[in-house]
Design a protein around this motif. Structure first.
Motif, PDB file in Angstrom:
ATOM      1  N   PRO A   1      -7.606 -13.349 -12.669  1.00  0.00           N
ATOM      2  CA  PRO A   1      -7.550 -12.243 -11.718  1.00  0.00           C
ATOM      3  C   PRO A   1      -6.644 -12.587 -10.543  1.00  0.00           C
ATOM      4  CG  PRO A   1      -9.798 -12.587 -12.443  1.00  0.00           C
ATOM      5  CD  PRO A   1      -8.998 -13.730 -12.987  1.00  0.00           C
ATOM      6  N   ILE A   2      -5.918 -11.620 -10.047  1.00  0.00           N
ATOM      7  CA  ILE A   2      -4.927 -11.890  -9.006  1.00  0.00           C
ATOM      8  C   ILE A   2      -5.560 -12.280  -7.678  1.00  0.00           C
ATOM      9  CG2 ILE A   2      -3.154 -10.422 -10.016  1.00  0.00           C
ATOM     10  CD1 ILE A   2      -4.013  -8.214  -8.065  1.00  0.00           C
ATOM     11  N   SER A   3      -6.836 -11.908  -7.471  1.00  0.00           N
ATOM     12  CA  SER A   3      -7.458 -12.166  -6.176  1.00  0.00           C
ATOM     13  C   SER A   3      -8.955 -12.374  -6.347  1.00  0.00           C
ATOM     14  CB  SER A   3      -7.189 -10.988  -5.229  1.00  0.00           C
ATOM     15  OG  SER A   3      -7.922 -11.109  -4.037  1.00  0.00           O
ATOM     16  N   SER A   4      -9.538 -13.011  -5.354  1.00  0.00           N
ATOM     17  CA  SER A   4     -10.992 -13.218  -5.346  1.00  0.00           C
ATOM     18  C   SER A   4     -11.713 -12.141  -4.536  1.00  0.00           C
ATOM     19  CB  SER A   4     -11.313 -14.599  -4.762  1.00  0.00           C
ATOM     20  OG  SER A   4     -10.823 -14.698  -3.434  1.00  0.00           O
ATOM     21  N   LEU A   5     -10.969 -11.154  -4.038  1.00  0.00           N
ATOM     22  CA  LEU A   5     -11.600 -10.066  -3.293  1.00  0.00           C
ATOM     23  C   LEU A   5     -12.577  -9.316  -4.193  1.00  0.00           C
ATOM     24  CD1 LEU A   5      -8.552  -8.594  -1.315  1.00  0.00           C
ATOM     25  CD2 LEU A   5     -10.357 -10.083  -0.441  1.00  0.00           C
ATOM     26  N   SER A   6     -13.562  -8.683  -3.586  1.00  0.00           N
ATOM     27  CA  SER A   6     -14.580  -7.971  -4.365  1.00  0.00           C
ATOM     28  C   SER A   6     -14.277  -6.482  -4.533  1.00  0.00           C
ATOM     29  CB  SER A   6     -15.950  -8.122  -3.695  1.00  0.00           C
ATOM     30  OG  SER A   6     -15.915  -7.613  -2.369  1.00  0.00           O
ATOM     31  N   GLN A   7     -13.377  -5.960  -3.701  1.00  0.00           N
ATOM     32  CA  GLN A   7     -13.070  -4.532  -3.768  1.00  0.00           C
ATOM     33  C   GLN A   7     -11.569  -4.294  -3.820  1.00  0.00           C
ATOM     34  OE1 GLN A   7     -15.038  -2.824  -0.338  1.00  0.00           O
ATOM     35  NE2 GLN A   7     -16.943  -2.523  -1.466  1.00  0.00           N
ATOM     36  N   ALA A   8     -11.226  -3.128  -4.392  1.00  0.00           N
ATOM     37  CA  ALA A   8      -9.817  -2.747  -4.477  1.00  0.00           C
ATOM     38  C   ALA A   8      -9.288  -2.421  -3.080  1.00  0.00           C
ATOM     39  CB  ALA A   8      -9.657  -1.544  -5.396  1.00  0.00           C
ATOM     40  N   LYS A   9      -7.966  -2.539  -2.935  1.00  0.00           N
ATOM     41  CA  LYS A   9      -7.301  -2.204  -1.684  1.00  0.00           C
ATOM     42  C   LYS A   9      -6.158  -1.247  -1.955  1.00  0.00           C
ATOM     43  CE  LYS A   9      -7.818  -5.911   1.725  1.00  0.00           C
ATOM     44  NZ  LYS A   9      -7.053  -6.898   2.553  1.00  0.00           N
ATOM     45  N   VAL A  10      -5.916  -0.373  -1.000  1.00  0.00           N
ATOM     46  CA  VAL A  10      -4.767   0.523  -1.091  1.00  0.00           C
ATOM     47  C   VAL A  10      -3.646  -0.051  -0.238  1.00  0.00           C
ATOM     48  CG1 VAL A  10      -3.871   2.820  -0.562  1.00  0.00           C
ATOM     49  CG2 VAL A  10      -6.166   2.567  -1.511  1.00  0.00           C
ATOM     50  N   ILE A  11      -2.476  -0.236  -0.848  1.00  0.00           N
ATOM     51  CA  ILE A  11      -1.316  -0.720  -0.105  1.00  0.00           C
ATOM     52  C   ILE A  11      -0.217   0.334  -0.170  1.00  0.00           C
ATOM     53  CG2 ILE A  11      -1.854  -3.142  -0.566  1.00  0.00           C
ATOM     54  CD1 ILE A  11       0.584  -3.074  -2.525  1.00  0.00           C
ATOM     55  N   ASP A  12       0.597   0.354   0.846  1.00  0.00           N
ATOM     56  CA  ASP A  12       1.695   1.314   0.933  1.00  0.00           C
ATOM     57  C   ASP A  12       3.008   0.558   0.831  1.00  0.00           C
ATOM     58  OD1 ASP A  12       3.347   3.430   1.336  1.00  0.00           O
ATOM     59  OD2 ASP A  12       2.673   3.889   3.361  1.00  0.00           O
ATOM     60  N   ILE A  13       3.728   0.767  -0.257  1.00  0.00           N
ATOM     61  CA  ILE A  13       5.018   0.108  -0.451  1.00  0.00           C
ATOM     62  C   ILE A  13       6.106   1.027   0.103  1.00  0.00           C
ATOM     63  CG2 ILE A  13       6.669  -0.774  -2.133  1.00  0.00           C
ATOM     64  CD1 ILE A  13       4.351  -1.507  -3.909  1.00  0.00           C
ATOM     65  N   PRO A  14       6.779   0.589   1.159  1.00  0.00           N
ATOM     66  CA  PRO A  14       7.795   1.452   1.776  1.00  0.00           C
ATOM     67  C   PRO A  14       9.048   1.573   0.914  1.00  0.00           C
ATOM     68  CG  PRO A  14       7.758  -0.691   2.843  1.00  0.00           C
ATOM     69  CD  PRO A  14       6.624  -0.690   1.868  1.00  0.00           C
ATOM     70  N   LYS A  15       9.774   2.632   1.160  1.00  0.00           N
ATOM     71  CA  LYS A  15      11.011   2.868   0.423  1.00  0.00           C
ATOM     72  C   LYS A  15      12.014   1.757   0.708  1.00  0.00           C
ATOM     73  CE  LYS A  15      14.450   6.486  -0.426  1.00  0.00           C
ATOM     74  NZ  LYS A  15      14.901   7.848  -0.049  1.00  0.00           N
ATOM     75  N   GLY A  16      12.646   1.246  -0.343  1.00  0.00           N
ATOM     76  CA  GLY A  16      13.657   0.214  -0.195  1.00  0.00           C
ATOM     77  C   GLY A  16      13.125  -1.206  -0.121  1.00  0.00           C
ATOM     78  N   ALA A  17      11.810  -1.395  -0.264  1.00  0.00           N
ATOM     79  CA  ALA A  17      11.231  -2.738  -0.179  1.00  0.00           C
ATOM     80  C   ALA A  17      11.688  -3.587  -1.362  1.00  0.00           C
ATOM     81  CB  ALA A  17       9.719  -2.650  -0.147  1.00  0.00           C
ATOM     82  N   SER A  18      12.111  -4.815  -1.086  1.00  0.00           N
ATOM     83  CA  SER A  18      12.535  -5.739  -2.139  1.00  0.00           C
ATOM     84  C   SER A  18      11.322  -6.353  -2.823  1.00  0.00           C
ATOM     85  CB  SER A  18      13.397  -6.847  -1.537  1.00  0.00           C
ATOM     86  OG  SER A  18      12.613  -7.626  -0.641  1.00  0.00           O
ATOM     87  N   SER A  19      11.555  -6.986  -3.961  1.00  0.00           N
ATOM     88  CA  SER A  19      10.457  -7.650  -4.670  1.00  0.00           C
ATOM     89  C   SER A  19       9.865  -8.761  -3.808  1.00  0.00           C
ATOM     90  CB  SER A  19      10.944  -8.203  -6.003  1.00  0.00           C
ATOM     91  OG  SER A  19      12.004  -9.144  -5.809  1.00  0.00           O
ATOM     92  N   LYS A  20      10.721  -9.411  -3.010  1.00  0.00           N
ATOM     93  CA  LYS A  20      10.243 -10.456  -2.114  1.00  0.00           C
ATOM     94  C   LYS A  20       9.312  -9.865  -1.058  1.00  0.00           C
ATOM     95  CE  LYS A  20      11.802 -14.038   1.105  1.00  0.00           C
ATOM     96  NZ  LYS A  20      12.990 -14.694   1.742  1.00  0.00           N
ATOM     97  N   ALA A  21       9.707  -8.726  -0.498  1.00  0.00           N
ATOM     98  CA  ALA A  21       8.891  -8.083   0.534  1.00  0.00           C
ATOM     99  C   ALA A  21       7.565  -7.601  -0.047  1.00  0.00           C
ATOM    100  CB  ALA A  21       9.662  -6.913   1.149  1.00  0.00           C
ATOM    101  N   VAL A  22       7.601  -7.069  -1.277  1.00  0.00           N
ATOM    102  CA  VAL A  22       6.386  -6.596  -1.920  1.00  0.00           C
ATOM    103  C   VAL A  22       5.444  -7.759  -2.190  1.00  0.00           C
ATOM    104  CG1 VAL A  22       5.440  -5.533  -3.999  1.00  0.00           C
ATOM    105  CG2 VAL A  22       7.477  -4.566  -2.913  1.00  0.00           C
ATOM    106  N   ALA A  23       6.002  -8.856  -2.682  1.00  0.00           N
ATOM    107  CA  ALA A  23       5.179 -10.043  -2.960  1.00  0.00           C
ATOM    108  C   ALA A  23       4.537 -10.563  -1.677  1.00  0.00           C
ATOM    109  CB  ALA A  23       6.035 -11.123  -3.607  1.00  0.00           C
ATOM    110  N   GLN A  24       5.300 -10.572  -0.588  1.00  0.00           N
ATOM    111  CA  GLN A  24       4.777 -11.052   0.685  1.00  0.00           C
ATOM    112  C   GLN A  24       3.703 -10.111   1.224  1.00  0.00           C
ATOM    113  OE1 GLN A  24       5.656 -14.077   1.833  1.00  0.00           O
ATOM    114  NE2 GLN A  24       4.001 -13.809   3.340  1.00  0.00           N
ATOM    115  N   LEU A  25       3.910  -8.790   1.022  1.00  0.00           N
ATOM    116  CA  LEU A  25       2.912  -7.804   1.454  1.00  0.00           C
ATOM    117  C   LEU A  25       1.598  -8.009   0.720  1.00  0.00           C
ATOM    118  CD1 LEU A  25       2.025  -5.194   2.893  1.00  0.00           C
ATOM    119  CD2 LEU A  25       3.097  -3.904   1.042  1.00  0.00           C
TER     120      LEU A  25
END
Length: 342
Positions: free
Chosen positions: A34-58
């Protein structure tokens, strides 16, 4: 000296093998766990033009991945670095990296529900629409709405009351357009398949009556019979005498009671005083109410009155109706007496 150098090389190789084994195991865990040990889902907002590096960091900053550099590497290795979609995504910590990347590249944004309620007015629907989160709100003037929906006259009843889903950034007008198009679709379909002998010249006239049926009963199975009563009255040139039309015509003057003077006051919507249908719908009509009007029950009934349990009692003659009304009033008094209310 040579033995010492050789020993150092052996030790270095051993450390390298161990390091590669540990890293390989960690990488395998990263890809399959599993990608995370969190117990609940999260909503994230990926802005327009975000690079794969920025998404990974987010995702890392939101504690949704453990190794942002590895995720960035996986994006590139799978050819998805430039396929990441923008908008809101609901990320589940139980996903694997592969599932995460699949979701981020398919573009399935978080959808929010907007429900238009059958029986409410168009104005009430607009008021509710204006408070919906994540929606782009525009200046919904009468002229703007009429132009957007292609309606030249009243907007009352001109959307289908259903649940519509939108994503962040969608406009209120786009939701209204879908609701209006759905209404037109069902009206056109039912008009083509309507029962014979109906007293309507246009689908709009049927929609007007459907809105009255909607307000008269919330019990879907009896709507075809309610519709039939009104249709029978229209055919006999009898007035509809529907209380909801009086209430709609009173507007802000309605305080919860209909008095004798209200029955006698002539408005375009007082069907105790006018012949035929009112000029516009009085509320949003559900698909069930619309179908009921186009396919009314086979009955000679001309009257109905509430029976006290959310349904109605139907009568063919005025004498039968008057008896039903008296019985209902007696029942109401008995209920009031047993509960101590006045």
């Amino acid at each position: 000296m040579k033995k010492s150098v050789f020993l150092l090389k052996v030790i270095a190789i051993c450390f390298l093998v161990i390091w590669l084994s540990v890293e390989g195991w960690a990488l395998k865990q990263f890809l399959t766990s599993p990608i995370s040990s969190l117990s609940q889902a999260k909503v994230i907002d990926i802005p327009k033009g975000a690079s794969s590096k920025a998404v990974a960091q987010l995702l890392y900053s939101e504690r949704l991945v453990r190794h942002p550099s590895w995720l960035r590497w996986y994006f590139r290795l799978t050819g998805n670095a430039h396929k990441i979609q923008t908008g809101e995504f609901e990320i589940h910590p139980s996903w694997t990296v592969r599932q995460l990347v699949d979701e981020l590249t398919k573009g399935k944004n978080v959808a929010y529900p907007m429900t238009f309620i059958a029986g409410e007015t168009f104005a009430q629907s607009i008021e509710k629409l204006s408070s919906m989160p994540k929606m782009q709100h525009t200046d919904l003037t009468m002229a703007t709405l009429q132009a957007a929906l292609g309606v030249k006259a009243s907007l009352e009843g001109m959307i289908l009351p259903e649940t519509y889903f939108y994503v962040a950034g969608d406009t209120d007008l786009s939701v209204l357009k879908r609701a209006h198009e759905d209404l037109q679709t069902i009206l056109d379909k039912e008009w083509q398949q309507r029962s014979a002998g109906l007293p309507f010249k246009t689908p709009y006239q049927a929609l007007i009556l459907a809105s009255i049926v909607e307000k008269e009963t919330g019990f879907a199975p009896e709507r075809p019979k309610i519709a039939a009563v009104f249709i029978n009255r229209l055919k006999k040139r009898m007035r509809l005498q529907s209380d909801p039309t009086i209430i709609y015509g009173m507007g802000a003057r309605y305080d919860g009671d209909i008095r004798k003077k209200d029955l006698l006051t002539k408005t375009p919507y007082n069907t105790y005083r006018i012949n035929g249908l009112p000029p516009t719908p009085i509320a949003l009509a559900s698909a069930d109410a619309i179908r009921a009007v186009f396919h009314p029950a086979q009955t000679k009934a001309l009257y109905f009155v509430a029976n006290g349990d959310g349904q109605h009692r139907f009568s063919n003659t005025l004498a039968e109706h008057n008896r039903a009304v008296r019985e209902y009033l007696i029942k109401e008094k008995e209920v009031a007496k047993s509960t101590g209310s006045k």
